[in-house]
Enzyme design. Sequence first.
Site, short mmCIF file in Angstrom:
data_model
loop_
_atom_site.label_atom_id
_atom_site.label_comp_id
_atom_site.label_asym_id
_atom_site.label_seq_id
_atom_site.Cartn_x
_atom_site.Cartn_y
_atom_site.Cartn_z
N ASP A 105 0.86 -1.19 0.00
CA ASP A 105 0.00 0.00 0.00
C ASP A 105 0.90 1.25 0.00
O ASP A 105 1.75 1.39 0.88
CB ASP A 105 -0.89 -0.03 1.24
CG ASP A 105 -1.66 -1.33 1.30
OD1 ASP A 105 -2.78 -1.39 0.79
OD2 ASP A 105 -1.10 -2.31 1.84
N ASP A 151 -28.62 0.89 10.01
CA ASP A 151 -28.59 2.32 10.32
C ASP A 151 -29.66 2.59 11.38
O ASP A 151 -30.86 2.61 11.07
CB ASP A 151 -28.85 3.12 9.05
CG ASP A 151 -28.86 4.63 9.31
OD1 ASP A 151 -28.83 5.04 10.49
OD2 ASP A 151 -28.91 5.39 8.32
N ASP A 168 -32.90 2.03 9.02
CA ASP A 168 -32.93 1.22 7.80
C ASP A 168 -31.70 0.33 7.77
O ASP A 168 -30.96 0.24 8.75
CB ASP A 168 -33.03 2.12 6.56
CG ASP A 168 -31.86 3.08 6.43
OD1 ASP A 168 -30.74 2.68 6.83
OD2 ASP A 168 -32.05 4.21 5.95
N HIS A 172 -16.34 9.98 9.60
CA HIS A 172 -15.66 9.43 10.79
C HIS A 172 -15.63 7.90 10.78
O HIS A 172 -14.58 7.29 11.00
CB HIS A 172 -16.38 9.95 12.04
CG HIS A 172 -15.68 9.62 13.32
ND1 HIS A 172 -15.89 8.45 14.00
CD2 HIS A 172 -14.79 10.32 14.06
CE1 HIS A 172 -15.16 8.44 15.11
NE2 HIS A 172 -14.48 9.58 15.17
N ASN A 201 -2.98 -4.28 -1.31
CA ASN A 201 -3.75 -4.22 -2.55
C ASN A 201 -3.19 -3.16 -3.50
O ASN A 201 -3.82 -2.81 -4.48
CB ASN A 201 -5.23 -3.90 -2.25
CG ASN A 201 -5.40 -2.58 -1.52
OD1 ASN A 201 -4.43 -2.00 -1.04
ND2 ASN A 201 -6.63 -2.09 -1.42
N ILE A 234 -3.74 2.80 2.04
CA ILE A 234 -3.12 2.50 3.33
C ILE A 234 -3.20 1.02 3.67
O ILE A 234 -3.88 0.25 3.00
CB ILE A 234 -3.82 3.30 4.45
CG1 ILE A 234 -5.28 2.86 4.57
CG2 ILE A 234 -3.70 4.79 4.21
CD1 ILE A 234 -5.90 3.16 5.90
N ASN A 274 -11.71 12.83 24.04
CA ASN A 274 -10.67 13.79 23.62
C ASN A 274 -10.73 15.11 24.36
O ASN A 274 -10.37 16.15 23.80
CB ASN A 274 -10.83 14.08 22.12
CG ASN A 274 -10.74 12.83 21.29
OD1 ASN A 274 -10.16 11.84 21.69
ND2 ASN A 274 -11.33 12.87 20.10
N TYR A 312 -16.98 1.68 31.34
CA TYR A 312 -17.51 0.43 31.92
C TYR A 312 -16.39 -0.60 31.92
O TYR A 312 -16.22 -1.40 31.00
CB TYR A 312 -18.73 -0.05 31.12
CG TYR A 312 -19.89 0.88 31.26
CD1 TYR A 312 -20.34 1.26 32.53
CD2 TYR A 312 -20.54 1.41 30.16
CE1 TYR A 312 -21.39 2.15 32.68
CE2 TYR A 312 -21.60 2.29 30.30
CZ TYR A 312 -22.02 2.66 31.57
OH TYR A 312 -23.04 3.53 31.72
N VAL A 351 -15.66 -3.31 28.88
CA VAL A 351 -15.17 -2.50 27.76
C VAL A 351 -13.70 -2.15 27.97
O VAL A 351 -13.29 -1.79 29.07
CB VAL A 351 -16.00 -1.20 27.63
CG1 VAL A 351 -15.53 -0.38 26.44
CG2 VAL A 351 -17.48 -1.52 27.52
N ASP A 361 -7.31 1.35 29.83
CA ASP A 361 -6.66 0.04 29.76
C ASP A 361 -5.38 0.06 28.94
O ASP A 361 -4.39 -0.56 29.30
CB ASP A 361 -7.62 -0.98 29.12
CG ASP A 361 -8.81 -1.26 30.01
OD1 ASP A 361 -8.61 -1.83 31.09
OD2 ASP A 361 -9.93 -0.88 29.66
N SER A 413 -10.52 8.12 18.92
CA SER A 413 -11.25 7.28 17.97
C SER A 413 -10.28 6.47 17.13
O SER A 413 -10.46 5.27 16.91
CB SER A 413 -12.08 8.15 17.02
OG SER A 413 -13.16 8.71 17.67
#
Lengths: 258, 454
Positions: free
Chosen positions: B140, B214, B219, B228, B242, B246, B320, B331, B335, B358, B389
């Site tokens: 890539d 969604d 839907d 995002h 490929n 990236i 952030n 949690y 999580v 963590d 994120s």
Amino acid sequence: MSIPSRRFMAALLVFGAWGLAAVRTASAAPDRTLDTAGLVFEFLGRTLAWEGEETPSRMTGPALAVRQDIRVDDGLAFSLSAGLALSGFDELVFRGLPISLEYGSGTMPGLVFGAGVRSRFLRIGGVGIGGVGRLTAVYGLAKKWPLEGFAVPGDSVGRLSWAEASVGPYLSYDRSGKFVPTLEISARWLWARLRMDQDLGDLSGTESKKVAADPAAAVSVEGEYRLSGSAALRVRGGVLLRGGATDIEAAAGFHYRF
Amino acid sequence: MIRPASKPFRAALAAAALLALALGPSDESWAQARRRVDPAPLKKKQAARIEKRAPGTAGPKAPGRLLVRFKEEVPPDTAAGLLQAFRFRDVREIAPLGIFAVKTPESVSVEEALAVLSRNPDVARAGPDRRVRLCATPNDPYFVRFQYNLSNRGGTLDISGNIRIEMTAGADIKAGPAWDETRGDPAVVIAVLDSGVDMTHVELAGKVVSTGRDFANDDFDATDDNSHGTHVAGIAAADTDNGQGIAGVAWDAAILPVKVVEADGTGLYSWVIEGIVWAADEGARVINLSLGGDEPDDFLEDACRYAFEKGVVVIAAAGNENASVLYPAAYDRYVLAVAATDAKDRRAPFSNFGPEIDAAAPGIYILGPCPQWYAGEGYLPYLFVSGTSQATAHVSGLAALVLGVKPWLTPAEIMNIIRYTADDVNKAEKPGRDNELGYGRINMERALVPYVLR
């Protein structure tokens, strides 16, 4: 212990009981005597196939043991041995643990127990023809490796147990009374189990790898050189054929006759 | 988490007492972290990179394979016959070099075969065949130049415009060695609960398992209307090797798009709750939540527990705001909360902190895909974006890789593997687990490559 290991130990107990019975018989009957006691170094290099592994590994098993031979009568003898073994094998990867491990080299300690029976069926002059059976079992002792570089302390503990059974005919020649060569052909089966435990913080796992009755054929030559009326040296060398692989075994021991 | 939203918007959100989900930092400077990718300089650099690409280095021995060269006086037919007499398999001659590539006879190890060959007077040289690897370099084009997060060679990251950041070699997640062990399993699905995914993007078109769900519009078309989700999905599992764009962390893992926020980057807790439950029921093994809200909610926790108990690893962004960890990342039991680091393995200044953290992963100027409409005409559909994120998506990719090779592990075990194998990159100031980076920046190599017992 695992089921195969229990089998090994059960077989060992049978042999042991047999041997002990022979000792008791020897004690009761004056013509049946304890024959020799000795210190023996043995080396077994053996190719084996772990279940689920694509390529075979090579296992090495040097051992130092004390051995007691028990002669029941002129043609039947038993032997028992016990000692320490250092078993090793080449590359093997444990991907069933939370953190995969690669065993690259090194040895694992174990207690080795052996039992054997040798019976002569026929004697023509100095030539003896008979059968011999042996069982060697190594009960692995734990070997611990610290797991370094992780955020929490941890270690892995390995334990390798294995056993080999052999049976086959022999041909010996005892004319001079000083040097006795023996040719032996045997069929052999090897069982092994390597258990690896891992503890790392709250993570833990166990993975076992097995070898189930891996077969081989062996041709070996043993020479007993009697140093005196009561002391003897025994040297043994052999070749094991397994598929296309050629393995070796060797042993040397000093024996003292009571 | 990144968002171009302003403080007034957040205030309005609070006033409306909506359980809204913030997708980005309140600090406007981080909104500027988005940088479009100008195609022209990339093409030039791409050519230069290919010229500099290093050859493959010798890797581990290939099990059961050998290379043999016979002495010059031995005719090739004789040599081949000799090899067959020894029962070597798959004998292939590389004639111009006089080399034979063979497989060892059944039940014969490489060492034994070499010992036999070394004793043969006709053999000039024999050795084990070896595996080469890609030098941790998928093809890539942006991998070497821009993706310091996966493999950091140091130097300067030259982003379009006037942004240049200094990097420290090795401040990365050690992706290369891990890719030698595994590149993922298409059966492992990462559910990306976000703004949707651009399912036509070249990096993602072949990776999505369905058009998703969604919940914002109720839907079954989770097409991204924000960018995002596309960015996050690409970091975790872009189509890799490929020849385009990236590399993703989990090359072969699949993506399940689940849209739980609207085009403005906000959504309801209820959409997230539904999304978590739906993704878990659809068979996702990893849920990526590059989002969060300020307030705890028992129903949201119930959803996380539901997924956790169904064997799903739930990974969420810490947030952030340089403040407390958001929900659901907080949690702790169900999580994995992820903080962000920079190209020098330092904590990103916006990254939230707390006892729930963590682990950490790179989250400053991370290159990922975006919809073409978002990049704009004349620009390549890739963006540099900063935020927890982006850090979270790295961890989701790692979780998918671990699950690909060890699908029997529980979410708790996967979470612990990620924690315990992390690099304690701030140990000089805060040795051990801390509230800023948790156990440290994730280390894919330590998590996936077998530890050698010595």
